[in-house]
Enzyme design. Structure first.
Site, mmCIF file in Angstrom:
data_model
loop_
_atom_site.group_PDB
_atom_site.id
_atom_site.type_symbol
_atom_site.label_atom_id
_atom_site.label_comp_id
_atom_site.label_asym_id
_atom_site.label_seq_id
_atom_site.Cartn_x
_atom_site.Cartn_y
_atom_site.Cartn_z
ATOM 1 C CG HIS A 49 -0.357 0.241 2.523
ATOM 2 N ND1 HIS A 49 -0.074 -0.782 3.409
ATOM 3 C CD2 HIS A 49 0.020 1.376 3.159
ATOM 4 C CE1 HIS A 49 0.436 -0.285 4.510
ATOM 5 N NE2 HIS A 49 0.519 1.019 4.384
ATOM 6 C CG ASP A 86 -0.033 -4.171 2.693
ATOM 7 O OD1 ASP A 86 0.149 -3.627 1.593
ATOM 8 O OD2 ASP A 86 -0.130 -3.533 3.763
ATOM 9 C CB SER A 96 3.246 1.665 6.253
ATOM 10 O OG SER A 96 2.066 1.806 6.998
ATOM 11 N N GLY A 119 -6.253 -27.085 -2.719
ATOM 12 C CA GLY A 119 -7.403 -27.208 -3.614
ATOM 13 C C GLY A 119 -8.684 -27.617 -2.922
ATOM 14 C CB ILE A 120 -10.010 -28.335 0.117
ATOM 15 C CG1 ILE A 120 -8.965 -27.777 1.093
ATOM 16 C CG2 ILE A 120 -9.628 -29.702 -0.390
ATOM 17 C CD1 ILE A 120 -8.819 -28.617 2.354
#
Length: 397
Positions: free
Chosen positions: A136, A166, A241, A297-298
């Site tokens: 960001h 992020d 940040s 893959g679930i």
């Protein structure tokens, strides 16, 4: 002899004589009374008793450093300030394009674009000049300038980004004399440890604040897809940040990312991405251009009491109910199906969907996943091989 004389001779005279003798002893030989050491019961000598009890009476208190200057001196050169600029399209007022108004006021020129600036922080993580920061901080930037610790500036290029965590990776030509941050051992981080936040809050320049690790493994905050934060009460403000959270040794604990606030300012609840995750992301993006994550893959749902009751299952059961299986995905190939309840992954209990997703994402494609699950009341085990999660799949793994 009268009764009074008899009482005086038998009672009062001996009492007065005893008091007189006691007073003389106290005046002439006070050490007999005031400094007499009492011998303990039994045959244990007094000096031996003192020696035996001296050790437990001594309490060793931890020594707290009076200064963390050495830690800051080690870490600060690897922390940079980041300034970005991007071009923003200006919205044109529709009245200014009305032909009728143009007849009266003529053509009015309005600039279509304007420049927008922002600031943040970053941490150098490789000798090649790779810098980790928050996505960001640089999102949409047309120009990124990195201000180094010694005052020099460098123009940075964006190597790649990972919006789901992020994080973003920049690259500069790293001048001589500046090296990367030292990564802390994540397993050594404990709640209560002293930590320091280094960054560029409000653009005032590099600033250091102090606090402790308030919690680890924070998730379900709704900030990103992948959440596994170190929580701290060290002051983190806008501009921090992407900066460093270090320990008392000067080692990198995390990348400062977000704060919880109701006032817009620091309220003592900040979050940092663990340094281990940031370093892995940096290496992946530098090598492959993207983050490499494992994928099973679930789709799963936590086994809540209400869900268990609707399925007529024991209320004390914990696990993850499989609600969907991707065709030909790793889970289907391993024999998992909708309706199974996963209770363990690689020997660790599975009862938190977010933690399970993070655990699977931390694997490399081809890594084995031992899955313990329940099917129609029977406990079974299978082995799956992690696939590659190459694009967002929603809340699934």
């Amino acid at each position: 002899m009268s009764p009074w004389q008899t009482f005086a001779l038998r009672i009062l005279f001996p009492a007065a004589l005893g008091a007189l003798i006691a007073t003389l002893i106290l005046l002439l030989f006070p050490e007999w009374v005031l400094h007499e050491e009492r011998q303990p019961a039994g045959n244990t000598p007094v000096d031996q008793l003192t020696a035996n009890t001296a050790e437990p009476l001594t309490v060793a208190l931890p020594v707290t450093p009076s200064s963390y200057a050495s830690a800051v001196k080690l870490a600060a050169p690897a922390v940079v300030n980041i300034y970005t600029r991007k071009t923003v399209k200006r919205r044109t007022n529709p009245l200014l394009t009305d032909p009728a108004l143009k007849r009266f006021f003529g053509e009015t020129e309005q600039p279509d674009d304007r420049m927008q600036s922002s600031l943040g922080s970053g941490v150098i993580l490789s000798p090649d000049g790779h810098i980790i920061t928050n996505f960001h901080v640089i999102e949409g930037a047309d120009e990124i300038i990195v201000a180094l610790y010694d005052g020099r500036d460098a123009e940075a290029t964006l190597v790649g980004s990972d919006p789901e965590s992020d994080l973003a990776v920049l690259k500069i030509d790293l001048p001589d004399g500046i090296g990367p941050a030292v990564i802390a051992d994540r397993s050594a981080n404990a709640v209560g440890d002293i930590v320091l936040a280094i960054g560029n809050p409000f653009g005032v320049g590099q600033t250091v604040t102090m606090g402790i690790i308030s919690a680890t493994g924070r998730n379900r905050l709704g900030l990103n897809t992948y959440e596994d934060y170190v929580q701290t009460d060290a002051a983190i403000n806008p501009g921090n940040s992407g900066g460093a959270l270090i320990n008392a040794k000067g080692e990198l604990v995390g990348i400062n990312t977000a704060i919880f606030t109701q006032s817009g300012g620091n309220e003592g609840i900040g979050f940092a991405i663990p340094a281990e995750i940031a370093h892995r992301t940096m290496r992946d993006i530098a090598r492959y251009g993207t983050t490499i994550r494992g994928w099973l893959g679930i789709e799963v749902q936590e086994a809540s009491p209400e869900l268990l009751e609707s399925l007529r299952l024991p209320g004390e059961l914990t696990g993850l109910l499989v609600t969907g299986v991707f065709p030909e995905g790793p889970a289907e190939q391993a024999g998992l199906a909708s309706g199974d309840i996963i209770v363990g992954l690689n020997g660790t209990d599975a009862d938190n969907a977010v933690e399970a997703m993070n655990r699977i994402a931390g694997l490399r494609p081809g890594d084995t996943i031992s899955v313990d699950f329940l099917r129609r009341g029977e406990r079974l085990t299978t082995t799956a091989y992690a696939g590659l999660r190459d694009q967002p799949q929603g809340v699934s793994e």
